[in-house]
Design a protein around this motif. Structure first.
Motif: not given
Length: 269
Positions: A24-28, A36-42, A234-237
């Motif tokens: 598995p290769i994860l993309m951050y 509101g930004e899907r690609n910003s993970l807390p 995604p941000s809400r993972q």
């Protein structure tokens, strides 16, 4: 009924054998709380994910480790996983790097060579204004044992570039990063995940060992080092979904996303 159950069991066995060696290769992107930004993970979610990996015996590896495994049959540690960051945002250095170092983990960042140390003004999609890592911070990223790859010069859609622009984006970004960071740049990440046969041919011409996509157009039934599929985080993972994404069943998630993308494309047509 028995025949049906046996058929299902056979399909599962074939699937497990076929994809047992897929990593598995994860993309951050950003590690930051940005509403509101899907690609910003807390950061707290990133910590939760790293703690899960640590607790359950996962081992982070580099893309070069992956290449050596597939090309030279070099052994890998148990439960390998690859963490990648697109664009090289400064919060990757300020927030993600300390968490990675604390857990003795590795990660790969893909840099846009002409945007190093600058505000993210290439993103005209109403993204929050932020900065990318400076050259000095990237030196520290490298010194911490992290990997660095190219994300082109300007982050264009490579499939829309003519041959001259395509070659420049791939070759010049490699040259700039190698010169500034004194490190061999051997892997590329396709901006927006878009690539085609011409793109792959040029990537090989520029002497990259491999290239990463997302999931669209990435082949699943064969391993292609120049079209490696990745799994967005995604941000809400939710954690339960993250667990699936790093398991041997992660390929099912990629298949479902490819199917979803295909259906949406047909609907739009």
């Amino acid at each position: 009924m028995l025949v049906t159950l046996l058929s299902i069991a056979t399909l599962i066995l074939v699937f497990l054998i076929r994809f047992n060696n897929r990593i598995p290769i994860l993309m951050y992107h950003r590690i930051a709380t940005v509403p509101g930004e899907r690609n910003s993970l807390p950061p707290e979610k990133f910590k939760e994910q790293l703690d899960y990996l640590k607790k359950h015996g996962y081992n982070t590896i580099t893309l070069n480790d992956l290449y050596n495994h597939y090309s030279l049959q070099a052994p890998l540690p148990p439960k390998p996983v690859i963490l990648t960051f697109d664009d090289g945002y400064e919060d990757n250095f300020l927030i993600a790097l300390p968490m990675l170092k604390e857990r003795n983990m590795k990660a790969t960042v893909f840099l846009i060579a002409n945007w190093v140390g600058k505000e993210n003004k290439w993103e005209n999609f109403n993204h929050q204004l932020t900065r990318t890592m400076k050259w000095e911070q990237l030196q520290q990223w490298k010194a911490a044992g992290m990997e660095i790859g190219s994300h082109t010069l300007e982050h264009p859609f490579l499939t829309q570039c003519d041959e001259v622009r395509l070659l420049e984006e791939l070759m010049e970004s490699k040259r700039v990063l190698e010169e500034k960071l004194a490190v061999k740049i051997e892997f590329l990440c396709y901006p927006y995940g878009f690539f085609d046969d011409k793109t792959i041919s040029t990537v090989k011409q520029c002497d990259y060992k491999g290239a990463l996509a997302i999931f669209a157009n990435a082949p699943l039934w064969k391993q292609d080092m120049y079209a490696l599929p990745r799994i967005p985080v995604p941000s809400r993972q939710p954690l339960w979904e993250f667990v699936i994404k790093v398991s041997r069943w992660h390929i099912i998630f990629i298949m479902l996303r490819k199917l979803e993308r295909g259906v949406k494309y047909l609907i739009r047509k």
